[in-house]
Design an enzyme around this catalytic site. Sequence first.
Site: not given
Length: 372
Positions: A46, A98, A170, A195
């Site tokens: 983790r 977004y 972003d 993306k």
Amino acid sequence: MRFATQCVHAGQTPDPSTGAVMTPVYFTSTFAQRAPGDHDGYEYARVHNPTRTALEGNLAALEGAAHGVAFASGVAATDAVLKGLSAGDHVVATNDLYGGTYRLFTQVYERFGLTFTFADLTDPANLEAALQANTKLVWLETPTNPLLRILDIARLADIAHAAGADVAVDNTFATPMLQQPLALGADLVVHSATKFIAGHSDVLLGLAVTSDVALRERLLAKRTLQGSIPGPFEAWLALRGLRTLAVRLDRAEQTAAELAPRLAERAELSRVRYPGLPTDPGRGLAAAQMGGFGAMISIEFAGGAAAAERFVESLGLITPATSLGGVETLAERRRRQPSEPLAVPESLVRLSIGIEHVEDLWADIEQALAAL
Ligand SMILES: *Cc1c(COP(=O)(O)O)cnc(C)c1O
């Protein structure tokens, strides 16, 4: 090293134990210790995983950043940035962003005592007006989704920093190949690597990069505490995708630059949004701030929403689907909920240009336009 070379090599060396050229997928939750606490930096997956580390090193190099932190998705990366704030803090965000980011801010973080102002940041004066004494973060997205408007990162970062706020960008639409926000003054870059970064529509993953050690520690701590990690196979897919980013995006961009002016001549369309078009309002700023105009085109139909719907239904090769940045061309009618700050025209269709042959794409677009 130049960008295309970094894509292939940064963050990776042949595996020391076998010489494997590709970074292995480390499917392990834990790592053997020579004695309690005596290990090589890998203790529990983790916190650290070597496949993830290679991916983080690669994207950090591409963004010109010192550190990368990978997350389970783009929104998980955004979430970790927001978790660095405290109740009572204020955030200014672009009003054209977004939808998932908008909903995360308003549906989750407003309930935890953060406040948000969504402003039209194409005019930097609107940032000055929106800043408050408690503004801790300015959230930018450029080119914006789906209107493909361009924000002046350097100007906005100067204004935010003068007020003591951090700036996050972003960079999903541009990728580090076309835009490096840290060099323009941003403190943090966030990606939906789902993306263009991974590039094959086969994985969800997010990344945040920064050169600020305190920000990196904060992001790592949030990720470790909330467990929002990508699995090793997802990290490996994204790493493999990044190796071809330069060639993929180069081709997709050339094709978009060829298609946009052809679309702009069509009477069926009332507007073509592409920052590379000479008539685009963002053209000058994009040319100055970006290394290219990208592979996203938004088109609006003279015949309104019905024409947009008919066009998308008539496409054959081009797939109607949400998302973007894959090797296949996708078309999507982007809509916003009425509560969201900046309306998207009803007749808008967003095209994510892939790497198919330009004439095959154009033939599909032409026949779908003819069906109107
Ligand atoms: C897709 C997207 C996101 C969210 O990323 P996920 O990987 O889907 O969580 C954030 N920002 C932009 C600009 C996006 O296109």
